[in-house]
Write an enzyme that holds these catalytic residues in place. Structure first.
Site, PDB file in Angstrom:
ATOM      1  N   CYS A   2       0.839  -1.189   0.000  1.00  0.00           N
ATOM      2  CA  CYS A   2       0.000   0.000   0.000  1.00  0.00           C
ATOM      3  C   CYS A   2       0.880   1.248   0.000  1.00  0.00           C
ATOM      4  CB  CYS A   2      -0.940   0.105   1.198  1.00  0.00           C
ATOM      5  SG  CYS A   2      -2.061  -1.276   1.334  1.00  0.00           S
ATOM      6  N   ARG A  27       3.792  -0.280  -4.877  1.00  0.00           N
ATOM      7  CA  ARG A  27       3.547  -0.815  -3.532  1.00  0.00           C
ATOM      8  C   ARG A  27       2.238  -1.595  -3.449  1.00  0.00           C
ATOM      9  NH1 ARG A  27       6.841   1.802   0.140  1.00  0.00           N
ATOM     10  NH2 ARG A  27       5.542   1.145   1.877  1.00  0.00           N
ATOM     11  N   TRP A  74      -2.701  -2.831  -1.697  1.00  0.00           N
ATOM     12  CA  TRP A  74      -2.380  -4.247  -1.877  1.00  0.00           C
ATOM     13  C   TRP A  74      -3.150  -4.962  -0.760  1.00  0.00           C
ATOM     14  CZ3 TRP A  74      -0.057  -8.264   0.908  1.00  0.00           C
ATOM     15  CH2 TRP A  74       0.362  -9.368   0.148  1.00  0.00           C
ATOM     16  N   ASN A 100      -1.311   2.243   5.727  1.00  0.00           N
ATOM     17  CA  ASN A 100      -0.405   1.241   5.163  1.00  0.00           C
ATOM     18  C   ASN A 100       0.058   0.352   6.324  1.00  0.00           C
ATOM     19  OD1 ASN A 100       3.088   1.453   4.166  1.00  0.00           O
ATOM     20  ND2 ASN A 100       1.676  -0.222   3.911  1.00  0.00           N
ATOM     21  N   GLY A 101      -0.218  -0.946   6.225  1.00  0.00           N
ATOM     22  CA  GLY A 101       0.196  -1.861   7.297  1.00  0.00           C
ATOM     23  C   GLY A 101      -0.941  -2.795   7.651  1.00  0.00           C
ATOM     24  N   GLU A 479      17.644 -16.994  -9.331  1.00  0.00           N
ATOM     25  CA  GLU A 479      17.155 -15.633  -9.590  1.00  0.00           C
ATOM     26  C   GLU A 479      16.500 -15.560 -10.974  1.00  0.00           C
ATOM     27  OE1 GLU A 479      16.376 -13.161  -8.088  1.00  0.00           O
ATOM     28  OE2 GLU A 479      16.401 -11.502  -9.489  1.00  0.00           O
ATOM     29  N   LYS A 483      12.606 -14.454 -11.634  1.00  0.00           N
ATOM     30  CA  LYS A 483      12.260 -13.327 -12.508  1.00  0.00           C
ATOM     31  C   LYS A 483      11.256 -13.765 -13.566  1.00  0.00           C
ATOM     32  CE  LYS A 483      13.534 -10.703 -10.893  1.00  0.00           C
ATOM     33  NZ  LYS A 483      14.184 -10.010  -9.821  1.00  0.00           N
ATOM     34  N   GLU A 486       7.745 -14.411 -11.964  1.00  0.00           N
ATOM     35  CA  GLU A 486       6.970 -13.275 -11.456  1.00  0.00           C
ATOM     36  C   GLU A 486       6.446 -12.363 -12.546  1.00  0.00           C
ATOM     37  OE1 GLU A 486      10.681 -10.736  -9.599  1.00  0.00           O
ATOM     38  OE2 GLU A 486       8.708 -10.258  -8.828  1.00  0.00           O
ATOM     39  N   HIS A 502      18.250 -36.781  -9.922  1.00  0.00           N
ATOM     40  CA  HIS A 502      17.720 -37.364  -8.687  1.00  0.00           C
ATOM     41  C   HIS A 502      16.204 -37.171  -8.590  1.00  0.00           C
ATOM     42  CE1 HIS A 502      21.739 -38.291  -7.456  1.00  0.00           C
ATOM     43  NE2 HIS A 502      22.099 -37.046  -7.754  1.00  0.00           N
ATOM     44  N   LYS A 602       5.843  -4.269  -4.347  1.00  0.00           N
ATOM     45  CA  LYS A 602       7.303  -4.193  -4.249  1.00  0.00           C
ATOM     46  C   LYS A 602       7.805  -4.192  -2.816  1.00  0.00           C
ATOM     47  CE  LYS A 602      11.314  -2.335  -6.346  1.00  0.00           C
ATOM     48  NZ  LYS A 602      11.723  -3.628  -6.914  1.00  0.00           N
TER      49      LYS A 602
HETATM   50  C1  F6R Z   1      11.585  -9.959  -6.931  1.00  0.00           C
HETATM   51  C2  F6R Z   1      11.693  -9.032  -5.825  1.00  0.00           C
HETATM   52  C3  F6R Z   1      11.394  -9.523  -4.469  1.00  0.00           C
HETATM   53  C4  F6R Z   1      12.201  -8.745  -3.402  1.00  0.00           C
HETATM   54  C5  F6R Z   1      11.759  -9.163  -2.002  1.00  0.00           C
HETATM   55  C6  F6R Z   1      12.562  -8.447  -0.942  1.00  0.00           C
HETATM   56  O1  F6R Z   1      11.965  -9.386  -8.137  1.00  0.00           O
HETATM   57  O2  F6R Z   1      11.996  -7.872  -6.012  1.00  0.00           O
HETATM   58  O3  F6R Z   1      11.633 -10.884  -4.364  1.00  0.00           O
HETATM   59  O4  F6R Z   1      13.547  -9.013  -3.595  1.00  0.00           O
HETATM   60  O5  F6R Z   1      10.405  -8.852  -1.828  1.00  0.00           O
HETATM   61  O6  F6R Z   1      12.421  -7.070  -1.009  1.00  0.00           O
HETATM   62  P1  F6R Z   1      13.489  -6.095  -0.388  1.00  0.00           P
HETATM   63  O7  F6R Z   1      14.753  -6.231  -1.156  1.00  0.00           O
HETATM   64  O8  F6R Z   1      12.888  -4.728  -0.517  1.00  0.00           O
HETATM   65  O9  F6R Z   1      13.660  -6.511   1.044  1.00  0.00           O
END
Ligand code: F6R
Length: 607
Positions: A2, A27, A74, A100-101, A479, A483, A486, A502, A602
């Site tokens: 949020c 957010r 969110w 927010n929270g 990673e 990517k 997501e 395995h 995010k």
């Molecule tokens: C994926 C991504 C998330 C963040 C995770 C941690 O692309 O960005 O997996 O890495 O939510 O977020 P931070 O780095 O802000 O603690």
């Protein structure tokens, strides 16, 4: 999770609120709303869907009010819907509040308030807060908000406006970020700095328990006891343009292309002389002899950077390193003590689980270090020491440039902490190569991405994919798979290449795409054998390697993407780019909303 914004000043509030919400949409983006005081009336507009939906609904409105709040959501409590969108109003529609929270004890509060006659119009936890403010309001909004917060458990940043005092915004912070923007005769508030940058670079970061009151000519901040305090205004050196798309179709693509510059920015101070300077870790170096274990704790992409960090730190320092997902860390009672160094890695500096892990480590008297992007974030203020990764605002939900600089920060850290153990000539050579990586990244990005685009065309037609690698390449494969999942919604799994046989080899069928990371010269023969196993079962192997190894892979893979040659140890810094672009183009071909993937946000400020 949020985003909240607020404005009070002499300009019309609506465009400023809307613009601020656009910057915070990363957010959360399942619903949005604004509340503006017009004359003596509260104008509330909110809607399920992202900001575009709200913007379309409001395109013929002509708001005049010069004070208001906005929110992009969110969902946590209550599904995305018009009713559950913020702002929320009290029973009489005179107070509006954004949050927010999470309010953990909202059920109990709601029950009591309902008994007292309050009427609720949403399923959210947030709505109880505005009714509490209503209950305690006796002519002084500051007092009413303070009294209301005493009832709340959980994490919350809130902002409230009131038609009875239309010259005032009151905001309070507890465990969720809130920043004031100080303009010239106008004041702003937001969950994050990019929303403020077009208007001011002078900011004031509220601490937990602090409350702010903004009016048209002034602002006041109170500590957790209600005593007015003077806080230092900080100047932010981020340029407003850094938070724009700069002609790219998506923030993610822009951020991928910024990587040579952001890496240069991170490396410039530490590598400006002939050696390696990292004054941020002076106190760690002083105690190095005492450190007997290192923990790296983070979530998601940041966690993946930590896996590379582990390999580097163990190699250079000889100290055992454990890497934990922050959401698991404190529940497994890790053996953290005074002789531990706990490194938390986070772009936002606000991730709830990472923050909880840091607090756990501090309770156990461990030394703590943050590898963090956002200055002034909660984690940056609570960690003993911080290495800022200087990636600038990262807006796309999928992390790219922040990941690169997290990984780069681990190189700096590992080489500095281990400089006593590493052969000096070898160290010099690694530093020379590291200095050259930004230019090599430029080449990767300039050379055109024809091969990556072709590989994406293949990948985009499948619903399942695998990523494989060994050693550092395995961490990178994790990673790469995250990517792809997501942003393109393709189910992708990463495996240590030697592990496939395995069990997972059973899933390899005719044509299935397998992205093979083949950058480690020392492991190349072993990888080739694993790739043969995959191809023998029909897998279609998309290889990523260093230019110098490409020839050895001729006839061994179905498709090849290359990055410039370097030392095995440094290849993750280069090979991450084709992986990012592969996901980007694949998602683009599948028509996915790349910057705002479904169900995600995010900044994850809930556990
Ligand atoms: C994926 C991504 C998330 C963040 C995770 C941690 O692309 O960005 O997996 O890495 O939510 O977020 P931070 O780095 O802000 O603690």
């Amino acid at each position: 999770m949020c985003g909240i914004v607020g404005y009070i000043g002499s300009r019309g509030a609506f465009p400023i609120l809307f613009d601020g919400l656009k910057k915070l949409e990363y957010r959360g983006y399942d619903s949005a709303g604004v509340a503006i005081i017009e004359g003596n009336e509260m104008q509330l507009r909110k809607s399920q869907g992202n900001l575009e939906v709200l913007g379309e609904k409001l395109k013929n409105e002509n708001f005049q009010g010069r004070i208001g709040l906005g929110h992009t959501r969110w969902a946590t409590h209550g599904k995305p819907s018009d009713a559950n969108a913020h702002p929320h109003l009290d029973c009489r529609g005179r107070l509006a509040l954004v949050h927010n929270g999470i309010i953990e004890n909202f059920q109990e509060i709601k029950r009591k308030l309902e008994e007292e006659g309050h009427f609720f119009s949403s399923e959210t936890d947030t709505e109880v807060v505005v009714h509490l403010v209503e209950k305690f309001f006796q002519g002084d909004l500051v007092k009413a908000v303070r009294r209301a917060t005493k009832e709340l458990e959980g994490s919350y940043a809130i902002a409230v406006i009131n038609c009875e005092s239309p010259e005032q915004i009151v905001a309070y912070r507890h465990d969720s970020p809130l920043i004031l923007g100080i303009g010239d005769g106008e004041f702003f508030l937001a969950s994050d700095i990019p929303a403020l940058l077009p208007y001011t670079r002078r900011v004031l970061i509220l601490e937990d328990g602090e409350m702010a009151e903004l009016n048209r000519t002034n602002f006041r901040v109170f500590d957790s006891h209600g005593v007015q305090i003077q806080k230092e205004i900080e100047e932010i050196d981020w340029d407003p343009e850094m938070a724009e798309k700069k002609g790219f179709s998506h923030y993610m693509l822009k951020e991928i292309h910024e990587q040579p510059d952001v890496l240069r920015r991170l490396l410039s101070d530490p590598l400006q002389g002939s050696g390696l300077e990292l004054p941020q870790i002076a106190s760690i170096l002083e105690r190095l002899e005492k450190i007997n274990r290192i923990f790296v704790v983070a979530c998601g992409t940041a966690y993946h950077s930590g896996l590379i960090g582990k390999a580097l730190l163990e190699r250079t320092t000889g100290i055992p390193v454990e890497v934990d997902m922050a959401s698991e860390f404190r529940y497994r009672s890790p053996l953290v003590g005074e002789e531990s160094l706990v490194i938390v890695v986070t772009q936002s500096g606000e991730t709830a689980d990472t923050l909880a892990a840091l607090r756990y480590a501090r309770e156990k008297n461990a030394q703590t270090l943050g590898i963090i992007n956002v200055k002034g974030s909660t984690i940056s203020r609570e960690a003993d020491d911080v290495i800022y990764i200087k990636a600038g605002p990262e807006i796309a939900v999928a992390s790219t440039k922040a990941y690169l600089n997290m990984v780069a920060a681990f190189y700096l850290l590992a080489l500095k902490m281990g400089q006593g153990n590493v052969d000096q000539e070898n160290l010099k050579e690694l530093l020379r190569l590291l200095r050259g990586i930004p230019a090599q990244l430029e080449k990767v990005l300039q050379k055109g991405d024809k091969a990556v685009r072709e590989a994406s065309e293949y990948l985009s037609r499948w619903e399942n994919a695998f990523f494989v690698g060994r050693g550092l390449d395995f961490s990178l494969a994790l990673e790469g798979a995250l990517k792809l999942k997501e942003i393109s919604y393709i189910h992708a799994e990463a495996y240590a290449a030697g592990e496939l046989k395995h069990g997972t080899l059973a899933l390899i069928e005719e044509g299935i795409p397998v992205v093979a990371l083949l950058t480690q010269e020392k492991l190349l023969e072993k990888m080739i054998s694993n790739v043969q196993e995959i191809r023998a079962r029909g897998g279609y192997v998309l290889g990523i390697t260093q230019e110098k190894l490409a020839q050895r892979l001729e006839g061994e893979v179905d498709f090849i993407m290359t990055v410039p040659s370097t030392e095995d140890m440094l290849t993750p810094l280069l090979a991450t780019v084709p992986l990012q672009l592969l996901s980007f183009y694949t998602a683009e071909l599948r028509g996915c909303p790349i910057d705002q993937p479904r169900n995600l946000a995010k900044s994850v400020t809930v556990e």
